[in-house]
Motif scaffolding. Sequence first.
Motif, mmCIF file in Angstrom:
data_model
loop_
_atom_site.group_PDB
_atom_site.id
_atom_site.type_symbol
_atom_site.label_atom_id
_atom_site.label_comp_id
_atom_site.label_asym_id
_atom_site.label_seq_id
_atom_site.Cartn_x
_atom_site.Cartn_y
_atom_site.Cartn_z
ATOM 1 N N GLY A 107 71.958 11.854 11.512
ATOM 2 C CA GLY A 107 70.587 12.084 11.959
ATOM 3 C C GLY A 107 70.436 12.092 13.468
ATOM 4 N N PHE A 108 71.343 11.471 14.165
ATOM 5 C CA PHE A 108 71.413 11.560 15.623
ATOM 6 C C PHE A 108 72.862 11.393 16.028
ATOM 7 C CE2 PHE A 108 71.365 6.936 15.462
ATOM 8 C CZ PHE A 108 72.019 6.537 16.605
ATOM 9 N N LYS A 109 73.173 11.799 17.238
ATOM 10 C CA LYS A 109 74.549 11.735 17.717
ATOM 11 C C LYS A 109 74.628 10.911 18.985
ATOM 12 C CE LYS A 109 76.073 16.099 15.868
ATOM 13 N NZ LYS A 109 76.750 17.351 16.122
ATOM 14 N N ILE A 110 75.705 10.209 19.119
ATOM 15 C CA ILE A 110 76.025 9.521 20.358
ATOM 16 C C ILE A 110 76.850 10.510 21.168
ATOM 17 C CG2 ILE A 110 77.277 7.616 21.424
ATOM 18 C CD1 ILE A 110 76.696 5.987 18.886
ATOM 19 N N LEU A 111 76.425 10.775 22.390
ATOM 20 C CA LEU A 111 77.120 11.737 23.232
ATOM 21 C C LEU A 111 78.006 11.029 24.236
ATOM 22 C CD1 LEU A 111 74.104 14.103 23.957
ATOM 23 C CD2 LEU A 111 75.839 14.339 22.182
ATOM 24 N N SER A 112 79.132 11.654 24.542
ATOM 25 C CA SER A 112 80.020 11.087 25.556
ATOM 26 C C SER A 112 79.417 11.314 26.934
ATOM 27 C CB SER A 112 81.400 11.742 25.479
ATOM 28 O OG SER A 112 81.315 13.096 25.869
ATOM 29 N N GLU A 113 79.835 10.539 27.883
ATOM 30 C CA GLU A 113 79.327 10.686 29.245
ATOM 31 C C GLU A 113 79.704 12.033 29.839
ATOM 32 O OE1 GLU A 113 80.123 7.413 31.808
ATOM 33 O OE2 GLU A 113 79.587 5.946 30.287
ATOM 34 N N GLU A 114 80.768 12.633 29.353
ATOM 35 C CA GLU A 114 81.205 13.929 29.860
ATOM 36 C C GLU A 114 80.388 15.081 29.282
ATOM 37 O OE1 GLU A 114 83.618 11.798 28.400
ATOM 38 O OE2 GLU A 114 83.997 10.898 30.358
ATOM 39 N N SER A 115 79.612 14.818 28.242
ATOM 40 C CA SER A 115 78.837 15.860 27.573
ATOM 41 C C SER A 115 77.778 16.430 28.505
ATOM 42 C CB SER A 115 78.163 15.292 26.317
ATOM 43 O OG SER A 115 77.276 16.227 25.774
ATOM 44 N N GLU A 116 77.524 17.749 28.400
ATOM 45 C CA GLU A 116 76.499 18.397 29.217
ATOM 46 C C GLU A 116 75.118 17.839 28.897
ATOM 47 O OE1 GLU A 116 76.715 22.601 28.637
ATOM 48 O OE2 GLU A 116 78.858 22.661 29.079
ATOM 49 N N HIS A 163 88.776 16.855 18.066
ATOM 50 C CA HIS A 163 90.048 17.437 17.649
ATOM 51 C C HIS A 163 91.221 16.614 18.182
ATOM 52 C CE1 HIS A 163 87.777 20.838 16.258
ATOM 53 N NE2 HIS A 163 87.209 20.956 17.461
ATOM 54 N N ASN A 164 92.385 16.811 17.591
ATOM 55 C CA ASN A 164 93.594 16.093 18.022
ATOM 56 C C ASN A 164 93.829 16.296 19.511
ATOM 57 O OD1 ASN A 164 94.081 15.159 15.473
ATOM 58 N ND2 ASN A 164 95.566 16.742 14.971
ATOM 59 N N GLY A 165 94.147 15.232 20.180
ATOM 60 C CA GLY A 165 94.437 15.286 21.605
ATOM 61 C C GLY A 165 93.224 15.059 22.484
ATOM 62 N N GLU A 166 92.008 15.183 21.929
ATOM 63 C CA GLU A 166 90.797 14.943 22.702
ATOM 64 C C GLU A 166 90.462 13.449 22.688
ATOM 65 O OE1 GLU A 166 87.647 17.267 21.049
ATOM 66 O OE2 GLU A 166 88.433 19.143 21.831
ATOM 67 N N THR A 167 89.765 13.029 23.705
ATOM 68 C CA THR A 167 89.332 11.635 23.773
ATOM 69 C C THR A 167 88.178 11.426 22.808
ATOM 70 O OG1 THR A 167 89.923 11.565 26.111
ATOM 71 C CG2 THR A 167 88.457 9.830 25.303
ATOM 72 N N PRO A 168 88.239 10.413 21.955
ATOM 73 C CA PRO A 168 87.131 10.143 21.030
ATOM 74 C C PRO A 168 85.839 9.856 21.787
ATOM 75 C CG PRO A 168 89.054 8.838 20.453
ATOM 76 C CD PRO A 168 89.344 9.478 21.772
ATOM 77 N N ILE A 169 84.719 10.227 21.215
ATOM 78 C CA ILE A 169 83.422 9.969 21.825
ATOM 79 C C ILE A 169 83.172 8.475 21.860
ATOM 80 C CG2 ILE A 169 80.925 10.276 21.556
ATOM 81 C CD1 ILE A 169 81.637 12.992 20.191
#
Length: 89
Positions: free
Chosen positions: A69-78, A18-24
Amino acid sequence: MLHPSYSELMQEVNKDVHNGETPIVQSRYSIVLGTAKRARQLIAAGKTQMNGEEKKPLSIAVEELRTGGFKILSEESENYENYEDEPLA
């Protein structure tokens, strides 16, 4: 890699931000690293076919990323720590 382009892949990965969030994903390096990890998973599982055709694992990984088909997760992701432990589709 000509198609899809890095910018198209980055848009796909960041579509839920969303707007204002850091892109993954903020760089091409993240796309390369994520698809390389997925390609290694495919090699380990012996999956080299897509839609009945023999494909290179990296090509399969790029297509999976493009289609969600798969997602790249940010380092901050649980779930970041479990990234490599996710079951293969």
